[in-house]
Design a protein around this motif. Structure first.
Motif, mmCIF file in Angstrom:
data_model
loop_
_atom_site.group_PDB
_atom_site.id
_atom_site.type_symbol
_atom_site.label_atom_id
_atom_site.label_comp_id
_atom_site.label_asym_id
_atom_site.label_seq_id
_atom_site.Cartn_x
_atom_site.Cartn_y
_atom_site.Cartn_z
ATOM 1 N N ALA A 122 0.863 -1.187 0.000
ATOM 2 C CA ALA A 122 0.000 0.000 0.000
ATOM 3 C C ALA A 122 0.894 1.229 0.000
ATOM 4 O O ALA A 122 1.707 1.420 0.914
ATOM 5 C CB ALA A 122 -0.909 -0.004 1.219
ATOM 6 N N ASP A 123 0.762 2.041 -1.020
ATOM 7 C CA ASP A 123 1.613 3.219 -1.183
ATOM 8 C C ASP A 123 1.155 4.328 -0.230
ATOM 9 O O ASP A 123 0.033 4.816 -0.317
ATOM 10 C CB ASP A 123 1.539 3.699 -2.633
ATOM 11 C CG ASP A 123 2.573 4.762 -2.970
ATOM 12 O OD1 ASP A 123 3.200 5.302 -2.037
ATOM 13 O OD2 ASP A 123 2.757 5.047 -4.170
ATOM 14 N N SER A 134 -3.063 9.156 -1.886
ATOM 15 C CA SER A 134 -3.038 7.719 -2.150
ATOM 16 C C SER A 134 -4.380 7.089 -1.782
ATOM 17 O O SER A 134 -5.004 7.455 -0.776
ATOM 18 C CB SER A 134 -1.929 7.055 -1.331
ATOM 19 O OG SER A 134 -2.075 5.647 -1.337
ATOM 20 N N PRO A 135 -4.866 6.120 -2.566
ATOM 21 C CA PRO A 135 -6.099 5.403 -2.200
ATOM 22 C C PRO A 135 -6.017 4.761 -0.823
ATOM 23 O O PRO A 135 -7.041 4.559 -0.163
ATOM 24 C CB PRO A 135 -6.222 4.340 -3.299
ATOM 25 C CG PRO A 135 -5.414 4.855 -4.441
ATOM 26 C CD PRO A 135 -4.295 5.649 -3.849
ATOM 27 N N ALA A 136 -4.786 4.431 -0.379
ATOM 28 C CA ALA A 136 -4.606 3.803 0.922
ATOM 29 C C ALA A 136 -4.908 4.762 2.071
ATOM 30 O O ALA A 136 -5.095 4.321 3.213
ATOM 31 C CB ALA A 136 -3.177 3.289 1.052
ATOM 32 N N PRO A 170 6.827 4.870 4.202
ATOM 33 C CA PRO A 170 6.416 5.297 2.857
ATOM 34 C C PRO A 170 5.557 4.270 2.124
ATOM 35 O O PRO A 170 4.836 4.617 1.193
ATOM 36 C CB PRO A 170 7.747 5.495 2.128
ATOM 37 C CG PRO A 170 8.680 4.537 2.810
ATOM 38 C CD PRO A 170 8.248 4.493 4.242
ATOM 39 N N ALA A 171 5.648 2.999 2.529
ATOM 40 C CA ALA A 171 4.865 1.944 1.886
ATOM 41 C C ALA A 171 4.638 0.842 2.901
ATOM 42 O O ALA A 171 5.588 0.363 3.531
ATOM 43 C CB ALA A 171 5.585 1.392 0.653
ATOM 44 N N ALA A 172 3.386 0.457 3.082
ATOM 45 C CA ALA A 172 3.044 -0.592 4.036
ATOM 46 C C ALA A 172 2.993 -1.933 3.333
ATOM 47 O O ALA A 172 2.457 -2.050 2.227
ATOM 48 C CB ALA A 172 1.701 -0.297 4.691
ATOM 49 N N GLN A 173 3.551 -2.934 3.984
ATOM 50 C CA GLN A 173 3.492 -4.302 3.490
ATOM 51 C C GLN A 173 2.343 -5.024 4.175
ATOM 52 O O GLN A 173 2.337 -5.166 5.408
ATOM 53 C CB GLN A 173 4.802 -5.025 3.785
ATOM 54 C CG GLN A 173 5.954 -4.612 2.903
ATOM 55 C CD GLN A 173 5.766 -5.127 1.476
ATOM 56 O OE1 GLN A 173 5.588 -6.314 1.253
ATOM 57 N NE2 GLN A 173 5.814 -4.222 0.524
ATOM 58 N N ILE A 174 1.359 -5.460 3.404
ATOM 59 C CA ILE A 174 0.249 -6.252 3.933
ATOM 60 C C ILE A 174 0.684 -7.707 3.801
ATOM 61 O O ILE A 174 0.729 -8.259 2.712
ATOM 62 C CB ILE A 174 -1.051 -5.965 3.165
ATOM 63 C CG1 ILE A 174 -1.345 -4.463 3.193
ATOM 64 C CG2 ILE A 174 -2.213 -6.752 3.759
ATOM 65 C CD1 ILE A 174 -2.457 -4.028 2.251
ATOM 66 N N GLY A 175 1.047 -8.295 4.923
ATOM 67 C CA GLY A 175 1.769 -9.562 4.896
ATOM 68 C C GLY A 175 0.888 -10.794 4.779
ATOM 69 O O GLY A 175 -0.196 -10.858 5.347
ATOM 70 N N SER A 187 -9.871 -1.558 -1.231
ATOM 71 C CA SER A 187 -9.939 -0.687 -0.058
ATOM 72 C C SER A 187 -8.761 0.262 0.057
ATOM 73 O O SER A 187 -8.877 1.329 0.661
ATOM 74 C CB SER A 187 -10.033 -1.524 1.222
ATOM 75 O OG SER A 187 -11.219 -2.281 1.245
ATOM 76 N N ALA A 188 -7.599 -0.143 -0.502
ATOM 77 C CA ALA A 188 -6.395 0.672 -0.307
ATOM 78 C C ALA A 188 -5.554 0.815 -1.570
ATOM 79 O O ALA A 188 -4.453 1.356 -1.497
ATOM 80 C CB ALA A 188 -5.549 0.074 0.812
ATOM 81 N N GLY A 189 -6.059 0.332 -2.701
ATOM 82 C CA GLY A 189 -5.268 0.408 -3.921
ATOM 83 C C GLY A 189 -3.984 -0.403 -3.846
ATOM 84 O O GLY A 189 -3.018 -0.129 -4.562
ATOM 85 N N ALA A 190 -3.958 -1.402 -2.971
ATOM 86 C CA ALA A 190 -2.745 -2.206 -2.782
ATOM 87 C C ALA A 190 -2.514 -3.117 -3.969
ATOM 88 O O ALA A 190 -3.449 -3.520 -4.673
ATOM 89 C CB ALA A 190 -2.853 -3.023 -1.503
ATOM 90 N N ARG A 191 -1.257 -3.446 -4.193
ATOM 91 C CA ARG A 191 -0.893 -4.325 -5.310
ATOM 92 C C ARG A 191 -0.008 -5.454 -4.809
ATOM 93 O O ARG A 191 0.768 -5.285 -3.860
ATOM 94 C CB ARG A 191 -0.152 -3.530 -6.392
ATOM 95 C CG ARG A 191 1.182 -2.965 -5.913
ATOM 96 C CD ARG A 191 1.817 -2.031 -6.934
ATOM 97 N NE ARG A 191 3.150 -1.606 -6.520
ATOM 98 C CZ ARG A 191 3.394 -0.629 -5.663
ATOM 99 N NH1 ARG A 191 2.386 0.032 -5.113
ATOM 100 N NH2 ARG A 191 4.634 -0.300 -5.341
ATOM 101 N N ILE A 192 -0.115 -6.605 -5.442
ATOM 102 C CA ILE A 192 0.774 -7.717 -5.120
ATOM 103 C C ILE A 192 2.182 -7.346 -5.568
ATOM 104 O O ILE A 192 2.386 -6.941 -6.709
ATOM 105 C CB ILE A 192 0.315 -9.011 -5.813
ATOM 106 C CG1 ILE A 192 -1.062 -9.436 -5.294
ATOM 107 C CG2 ILE A 192 1.333 -10.123 -5.586
ATOM 108 C CD1 ILE A 192 -1.660 -10.606 -6.042
#
Length: 308
Positions: A154-155, A161-163, A274-279, A290-295
């Motif tokens: 998540a940026d 940012s969408p996040a 600066p960037a969260a890792q969704i583990g 929900s957060a614009g997260a990418r693999i």
């Protein structure tokens, strides 16, 4: 010069951190070397057997390995961290460390060794595929890949940012349904732990204990009439990592999850992440929406039966 393997004591933590800063090739891992070593060695030792090994060439520490026994199944040993100084790679250092770890884990009663994270204290689900030499070493030593895991990113580097989308409107809507969303404190931990155990099982209760009220970490919850409906936490093992997160089955689709997620991500941005890792992600579509997260990070998990 031969490589000598020795068990490390707590006074070697600063040297291990410095080695990891040099040896962890991915900048995001090297930057969090102090947190990684603290979680895998110091904090993990509270609830499971942990052994740290150092590889020496002369007086120089050139490699380190941290291994542990699963708190849930004593037949499983885990290699939690291997780091070899770049100047000493391809000289058998990693192989010597791993062979020593296997002997130690056998002595502790393990029947299998996993090159995989040992929750609740872990820094990676497995071997990041970009650590290609480590993947090659695992295969050469007889380990078999049995799973693949991935993180989503998540940026948090820019305010639009969408996040980081605002949650106030959604929180007001939830309040109209009697749902309160707030930051969790130490007094909430018993109820959160019970909710996590009874609803999801596993070790999320222990990860919550590592998030609530700890510096560089935190947790938000949703409740109605004193009943926990969901939670989201971050920073249990690493400041940049988000999770665990869970919503009661009866409350799914209510919007609680997205609110809790983005409240945590805003905390992480405020802390300079600066960037969260969704583990160790399961619901990819949820985090994307929900957060614009990418693999982004992909991990191979390996295991080997000892004595095979």
């Amino acid at each position: 010069m031969e490589t000598e393997i020795a068990e490390l004591t707590a006074d070697r933590v600063p040297a291990v951190v410095e080695l990891c800063r040099r040896a962890l090739d991915l900048p995001e891992d090297a930057a969090e070397a102090p947190d990684v070593v603290d979680a895998l060695w110091t904090r993990a030792a509270v609830d499971r057997p942990v052994v740290a090994l150092g590889a020496y060439r002369g007086a120089d520490l050139v490699g380190v390995l941290v291994c542990s026994v699963s708190a849930r199944d004593a037949r499983l040993g885990h290699v939690d961290l291997v780091a070899v100084d770049p100047a000493h790679r391809r000289r058998g250092v990693g192989r010597a460390l791993l062979s020593s770890a296997e002997r130690i884990l056998t002595g502790l009663g393990a029947a299998e060794v996993l090159l995989a994270g040992n929750p609740p204290y872990y820094a990676w689900p497995g071997i990041d595929v970009r650590y290609t030499p480590a993947v090659c070493a695992a295969l050469a030593l007889g380990y078999q890949q049995d799973r693949t895991a991935w993180n989503m990113t998540a940026d948090l580097s820019y305010d639009d940012s969408p996040a980081l989308r605002p949650t106030e409107t959604a929180e007001a809507r939830l309040a109209g349904r009697g749902v309160t969303v707030r930051r969790a404190g130490a007094t909430d931990l018993p109820a959160l732990a019970e909710f996590a155990r009874s609803t999801f099982g596993g070790v999320w209760d222990a990860e919550l204990a590592g998030s609530v009220g700890r510096e560089g970490a935190g947790c938000h919850l949703a409740e109605r009439d004193g009943e926990v409906l969901g939670f989201a936490a971050y920073g249990s093992s690493r400041p940049s990592w988000f999770g665990p997160m869970g919503t009661a089955p009866a409350a799914e689709g209510s919007g609680i999850g997205g609110v809790l997620l983005r409240r945590c991500l805003r905390d992480q941005q405020a802390a300079g992440v600066p960037a969260a890792q969704i583990g160790w992600v399961g619901p990819v579509a949820f985090y994307s929406g929900s957060a614009g997260a990418r693999i982004e990070r992909v991990f191979f998990l390996y295991r080997r039966t000892l004595g095979s």
